[in-house]
Enzyme design. Sequence first.
Site, PDB file in Angstrom:
ATOM      1  N   GLU A  46       0.709  -0.983   0.199  1.00 27.73           N
ATOM      2  CA  GLU A  46       0.276   0.102  -0.017  1.00 27.73           C
ATOM      3  C   GLU A  46       0.538   1.085   0.115  1.00 27.73           C
ATOM      4  O   GLU A  46       1.767   1.115   0.322  1.00 27.73           O
ATOM      5  CB  GLU A  46      -1.096   0.081   1.122  1.00 27.73           C
ATOM      6  CG  GLU A  46      -1.933  -1.171   1.388  1.00 27.73           C
ATOM      7  CD  GLU A  46      -2.819  -1.350   2.587  1.00 27.73           C
ATOM      8  OE1 GLU A  46      -2.869   0.025   3.359  1.00 27.73           O
ATOM      9  OE2 GLU A  46      -3.346  -2.482   3.091  1.00 27.73           O
ATOM     10  N   ASP A  57      -4.580   8.989  10.343  1.00 27.52           N
ATOM     11  CA  ASP A  57      -3.683   8.420  10.692  1.00 27.52           C
ATOM     12  C   ASP A  57      -2.623   9.123  12.012  1.00 27.52           C
ATOM     13  O   ASP A  57      -3.110   9.798  13.018  1.00 27.52           O
ATOM     14  CB  ASP A  57      -2.528   9.211   9.116  1.00 27.52           C
ATOM     15  CG  ASP A  57      -2.753   8.133   8.757  1.00 27.52           C
ATOM     16  OD1 ASP A  57      -2.968   7.076   8.265  1.00 27.52           O
ATOM     17  OD2 ASP A  57      -2.719   8.720   7.558  1.00 27.52           O
TER      18      ASP A  57
END
Length: 256
Positions: A46, A57
């Site tokens: 990814e 995140d």
Amino acid sequence: MNRLQNLFKNKTNSLLSIYFTAGYPELDSTVAIAEALEKSGADFLEIGFPYSDPVADGPTIQHSSEIALENGMTLHVLFEQLKDLRKTVSIPILLMGYVNPIVQYGVENFCKKAAEVGVDGVIVPDLPMYEYEALYSKYFIDNDLSNIFLVTPQTTEDRIRKIDELSNSFIYLLSSSSITGGSLDVSSGIEDYYKRIKAMQLKNPMIIGFGISNKTNFDKACEYANGAIVGSAFVKLLKDEDYLNKIPAFIKSIKS
């Protein structure tokens, strides 16, 4: 079938995906990292494209995004870097990022360009399912790109079944609703969540992400899913000066 679908057809367990941010630690390190990860035994990758407001995140990946943006990484730069990717990397590649840069680039153009450089799928955590289905699914289908949907412990059964219906490669099963970079939660509540999903007998494979950082986490995740994704722990490794030489040992420490 694209490479991603072929992978899941031929291998059904202990699949390891690695996430890293394009343009980090250096602007031109993206392809070299991908090559090293394939040689070291990662099953698929990814590649994150950085965004200024990465809400899902944790600090490690946020920092890598900041540095990548400072280095000059954009979708235009990334696609230019990936144009020769398939000469040296054969495992499935996904792009992961937020919807804003994709919309700015143009969703149809993004899908065409992704397919052109050999990308197999896309993960966009903040793309609403109804919006994907109503506005963008045609572009993904026409370019043989898998759109990967996320499931959390709070996702309803009806929504999970809808996601299963719309998916054609795998479902990204979040280990929690928190941000990336934590530790895999194996409390009884989370185990019940994994068991509940497994009991639904969905048609698509499942990959667990968020909190996978070592062999113990990875093996635990693989008890309930077809594999797992390591992100923050790998991005931390990229801070080291000789990070490329350390990638084989990192992958071996998780898969051995």
